[in-house]
Design a protein around this motif. Structure first.
Motif, PDB file in Angstrom:
ATOM      1  N   VAL A 129       0.662  -1.229  -0.240  1.00 21.74           N
ATOM      2  CA  VAL A 129       0.222   0.128  -0.074  1.00 21.74           C
ATOM      3  C   VAL A 129       0.746   1.110   0.330  1.00 21.74           C
ATOM      4  CG1 VAL A 129      -2.179  -1.232   1.026  1.00 21.74           C
ATOM      5  CG2 VAL A 129      -0.031   0.179   2.768  1.00 21.74           C
ATOM      6  N   THR A 130       0.630   2.668  -0.419  1.00 18.55           N
ATOM      7  CA  THR A 130       0.983   3.208  -0.231  1.00 18.55           C
ATOM      8  C   THR A 130       1.556   4.288   1.489  1.00 18.55           C
ATOM      9  OG1 THR A 130      -0.771   5.059   0.048  1.00 18.55           O
ATOM     10  CG2 THR A 130       0.135   4.126  -2.392  1.00 18.55           C
ATOM     11  N   PRO A 131       2.309   4.333   2.085  1.00 15.02           N
ATOM     12  CA  PRO A 131       2.820   5.131   2.980  1.00 15.02           C
ATOM     13  C   PRO A 131       0.871   6.172   3.747  1.00 15.02           C
ATOM     14  CG  PRO A 131       4.714   5.511   2.041  1.00 15.02           C
ATOM     15  CD  PRO A 131       3.484   5.029   1.049  1.00 15.02           C
ATOM     16  N   ASN A 132       0.457   7.036   2.477  1.00 16.72           N
ATOM     17  CA  ASN A 132      -0.329   7.746   2.742  1.00 16.72           C
ATOM     18  C   ASN A 132      -1.925   6.879   3.342  1.00 16.72           C
ATOM     19  OD1 ASN A 132       0.744   9.957   2.661  1.00 16.72           O
ATOM     20  ND2 ASN A 132      -0.373  10.816   0.694  1.00 16.72           N
ATOM     21  N   HIS A 133      -1.948   5.467   2.928  1.00 18.68           N
ATOM     22  CA  HIS A 133      -3.181   4.662   2.607  1.00 18.68           C
ATOM     23  C   HIS A 133      -2.747   4.251   4.936  1.00 18.68           C
ATOM     24  CE1 HIS A 133      -5.950   1.763   1.640  1.00 18.68           C
ATOM     25  NE2 HIS A 133      -5.296   1.225   1.976  1.00 18.68           N
ATOM     26  N   LEU A 134      -1.075   3.494   4.746  1.00 20.20           N
ATOM     27  CA  LEU A 134      -1.120   2.701   5.047  1.00 20.20           C
ATOM     28  C   LEU A 134      -1.158   4.230   6.911  1.00 20.20           C
ATOM     29  CD1 LEU A 134      -0.326   0.405   6.785  1.00 20.20           C
ATOM     30  CD2 LEU A 134       2.327   0.991   6.570  1.00 20.20           C
ATOM     31  N   GLY A 135      -0.717   4.881   6.408  1.00 20.52           N
ATOM     32  CA  GLY A 135      -1.158   5.802   7.978  1.00 20.52           C
ATOM     33  C   GLY A 135      -2.473   6.263   8.407  1.00 20.52           C
ATOM     34  N   ALA A 136      -3.356   6.429   7.290  1.00 21.24           N
ATOM     35  CA  ALA A 136      -4.821   6.466   7.015  1.00 21.24           C
ATOM     36  C   ALA A 136      -5.418   5.315   7.994  1.00 21.24           C
ATOM     37  CB  ALA A 136      -5.634   6.692   5.807  1.00 21.24           C
ATOM     38  N   ILE A 137      -5.425   4.764   7.975  1.00 25.76           N
ATOM     39  CA  ILE A 137      -5.201   3.305   8.272  1.00 25.76           C
ATOM     40  C   ILE A 137      -5.616   2.664   9.656  1.00 25.76           C
ATOM     41  CG2 ILE A 137      -5.439   0.978   8.062  1.00 25.76           C
ATOM     42  CD1 ILE A 137      -5.198   0.530   4.704  1.00 25.76           C
ATOM     43  N   ILE A 138      -3.946   2.489   9.725  1.00 28.37           N
ATOM     44  CA  ILE A 138      -3.271   2.695  11.594  1.00 28.37           C
ATOM     45  C   ILE A 138      -4.119   3.862  11.787  1.00 28.37           C
ATOM     46  CG2 ILE A 138      -1.833   2.597  13.025  1.00 28.37           C
ATOM     47  CD1 ILE A 138      -1.825   0.428  10.593  1.00 28.37           C
ATOM     48  N   LYS A 139      -4.649   5.052  12.045  1.00 28.77           N
ATOM     49  CA  LYS A 139      -5.151   5.876  12.606  1.00 28.77           C
ATOM     50  C   LYS A 139      -6.388   5.871  13.081  1.00 28.77           C
ATOM     51  CE  LYS A 139      -4.699  10.437  14.532  1.00 28.77           C
ATOM     52  NZ  LYS A 139      -4.222  10.069  15.723  1.00 28.77           N
ATOM     53  N   ARG A 140      -7.321   5.331  12.144  1.00 35.30           N
ATOM     54  CA  ARG A 140      -8.359   5.034  12.252  1.00 35.30           C
ATOM     55  C   ARG A 140      -8.618   4.487  12.824  1.00 35.30           C
ATOM     56  NH1 ARG A 140      -9.433   4.512   6.998  1.00 35.30           N
ATOM     57  NH2 ARG A 140      -9.383   6.655   6.733  1.00 35.30           N
ATOM     58  N   VAL A 141      -7.918   2.769  12.991  1.00 39.02           N
ATOM     59  CA  VAL A 141      -8.073   1.615  13.905  1.00 39.02           C
ATOM     60  C   VAL A 141      -7.957   2.164  15.305  1.00 39.02           C
ATOM     61  CG1 VAL A 141      -7.692  -0.669  13.941  1.00 39.02           C
ATOM     62  CG2 VAL A 141      -8.071   0.190  11.524  1.00 39.02           C
ATOM     63  N   SER A 142      -6.614   2.282  15.364  1.00 38.05           N
ATOM     64  CA  SER A 142      -5.658   2.025  16.890  1.00 38.05           C
ATOM     65  C   SER A 142      -6.321   3.867  17.434  1.00 38.05           C
ATOM     66  CB  SER A 142      -4.185   2.164  16.540  1.00 38.05           C
ATOM     67  OG  SER A 142      -4.021   3.068  15.640  1.00 38.05           O
ATOM     68  N   GLY A 143      -6.217   5.009  17.137  1.00 40.23           N
ATOM     69  CA  GLY A 143      -6.151   6.384  17.588  1.00 40.23           C
ATOM     70  C   GLY A 143      -4.839   6.518  17.383  1.00 40.23           C
ATOM     71  N   LEU A 144      -4.021   6.015  16.631  1.00 42.22           N
ATOM     72  CA  LEU A 144      -2.336   6.555  17.510  1.00 42.22           C
ATOM     73  C   LEU A 144      -1.849   5.997  15.546  1.00 42.22           C
ATOM     74  CD1 LEU A 144      -0.969   4.418  20.286  1.00 42.22           C
ATOM     75  CD2 LEU A 144      -2.104   6.757  20.241  1.00 42.22           C
ATOM     76  N   THR A 145      -0.793   7.326  15.289  1.00 38.70           N
ATOM     77  CA  THR A 145      -0.162   7.215  14.356  1.00 38.70           C
ATOM     78  C   THR A 145       1.278   6.282  13.997  1.00 38.70           C
ATOM     79  OG1 THR A 145       1.782   8.622  14.760  1.00 38.70           O
ATOM     80  CG2 THR A 145       0.181   9.366  14.034  1.00 38.70           C
ATOM     81  N   VAL A 146       1.404   5.708  12.567  1.00 42.26           N
ATOM     82  CA  VAL A 146       2.241   5.061  12.447  1.00 42.26           C
ATOM     83  C   VAL A 146       3.618   4.916  13.570  1.00 42.26           C
ATOM     84  CG1 VAL A 146       4.196   3.842  10.714  1.00 42.26           C
ATOM     85  CG2 VAL A 146       1.673   3.555  10.551  1.00 42.26           C
ATOM     86  N   MET A 147       4.053   6.283  13.294  1.00 43.33           N
ATOM     87  CA  MET A 147       4.696   6.131  14.508  1.00 43.33           C
ATOM     88  C   MET A 147       5.401   6.628  15.619  1.00 43.33           C
ATOM     89  SD  MET A 147       7.511   7.306  12.007  1.00 43.33           S
ATOM     90  CE  MET A 147       9.188   7.199  12.856  1.00 43.33           C
ATOM     91  N   GLN A 148       3.694   6.642  16.355  1.00 44.25           N
ATOM     92  CA  GLN A 148       4.292   6.426  17.446  1.00 44.25           C
ATOM     93  C   GLN A 148       3.965   5.105  18.224  1.00 44.25           C
ATOM     94  OE1 GLN A 148       0.308   9.016  17.815  1.00 44.25           O
ATOM     95  NE2 GLN A 148       1.324   9.387  19.061  1.00 44.25           N
ATOM     96  N   TRP A 149       3.564   4.442  16.859  1.00 42.71           N
ATOM     97  CA  TRP A 149       3.579   2.818  17.112  1.00 42.71           C
ATOM     98  C   TRP A 149       5.236   2.040  16.929  1.00 42.71           C
ATOM     99  CZ3 TRP A 149       0.125  -0.794  19.701  1.00 42.71           C
ATOM    100  CH2 TRP A 149      -0.737  -0.517  19.977  1.00 42.71           C
ATOM    101  N   LEU A 150       5.465   2.738  15.985  1.00 39.06           N
ATOM    102  CA  LEU A 150       6.913   2.509  16.137  1.00 39.06           C
ATOM    103  C   LEU A 150       8.156   2.861  17.260  1.00 39.06           C
ATOM    104  CD1 LEU A 150       7.554   2.792  11.834  1.00 39.06           C
ATOM    105  CD2 LEU A 150       7.815   0.852  13.357  1.00 39.06           C
TER     106      LEU A 150
END
Length: 283
Positions: free
Chosen positions: A210-231
């Motif tokens: 997937v694209t980085p923007n798409h992944l970022g949107a999914i993770i934020k929508r499902v978890s409430g945290l950003t990709v970078m917060q999880w990393l």
């Protein structure tokens, strides 16, 4: 060269549990019928620990809130958690009446193996069966000389039962979860696999096609945290374990975790924890 990390393994338990009564430990296995006292004495809340061997944790009373491989979980009575080797867990809090039975496992037949931790809730019948297996293990290790193969057979039988239940629950979960929830779980699995050295969203987006923007949107929508917060959360867990339980100097930990330089690593660690790596090690 990286030095050996001092993890929560059988040797650690053996050196700290001499005064405990409801436990058995040797070079093959650790079994406890009452883990509360040991945990209160030797494990700190808010401190990540890594386990060398696999673990089965069976909550007998009360509850405990933990983070296992980035996933926050509330374990309650008649719940079982199976930790695969090298899992990282962190205790957040527990109830006054919390207690559990637990045992380690290693070198079991391949057909019992799990590739990730599982958390399941047992019905009354399954709980009685699981408890009977642990009771049999406990009685067996009291008999000397011990036959390690007998304990291995009992562990194999119990792990097969737990694996069957976990697979049933996983099938039901997959049927009910959305595509985005499935992608989130895939992302967390990849972070646990590669997050020690990979902290760029592009890497995980490429793995998931997937694209980085798409992944970022999914993770934020499902978890409430950003990709970078999880990393960052994963990186801090790994860093805490290395700082507290290894004799690696800070610069070597920085290099091991693929940071640009020790100064950048120290700034990152302090921004996330409020302490420098050196201050955390001394604390």
């Amino acid at each position: 060269m990286a030095k050996t990390i001092k993890n929560i393994n059988i040797n650690f338990v053996s050196s700290h549990a001499e005064s405990e009564k409801q436990y058995y430990v040797d070079e093959h296995v650790y079994i406890t019928m009452n883990a509360r006292d040991f945990g209160l004495k030797h494990l700190q809340q808010g401190q990540p620990y890594r386990v060398d061997e696999g673990r089965v944790l069976m909550v007998t009373t009360g509850w405990v809130r933990v983070i296992i491989n980035l996933e926050e979980i509330l374990l309650k009575e008649k719940m079982v958690a199976v930790l695969v080797p090298n899992s990282i867990f962190e205790i957040i809090e527990w109830s006054d009446d919390f207690d559990l039975q637990a045992f380690t496992f290693k070198n079991l037949p391949i057909f019992t193996s799990l590739d990730h931790q599982v958390t399941i809730t047992l019905n009354d019948d399954d709980w009685r069966l699981a408890d009977e297996y642990v009771q049999l293990m406990w009685h067996e290790v009291q008999r000397q000389p011990l036959l390690p193969e007998t304990v291995t057979y009992l562990q194999t039988a119990l792990l097969l039962e737990l694996k069957r239940i976990a697979e049933q629950e996983e099938t039901l979960r997959r049927k009910s979860e959305t595509r985005q929830e499935a992608q989130f779980h895939r992302f967390i699995s990849l972070v646990n696999q590669f997050g020690l050295r990979e902290r760029k969203i592009e890497f995980y987006a490429d793995k998931m096609c997937v694209t980085p923007n798409h992944l970022g949107a999914i993770i934020k929508r499902v978890s409430g945290l950003t990709v970078m917060q999880w990393l960052n959360r994963h990186a801090i867990q790994q860093a805490k374990v290395l700082i507290r339980y290894s004799d690696m100097p800070i610069w070597e930990i920085s290099e091991h975790m693929n940071f640009a330089n020790p100064s950048f690593f120290s700034k990152f660690f302090k921004s996330e924890t409020g302490m420098t790596p050196g201050e955390y090690r001394k604390s």
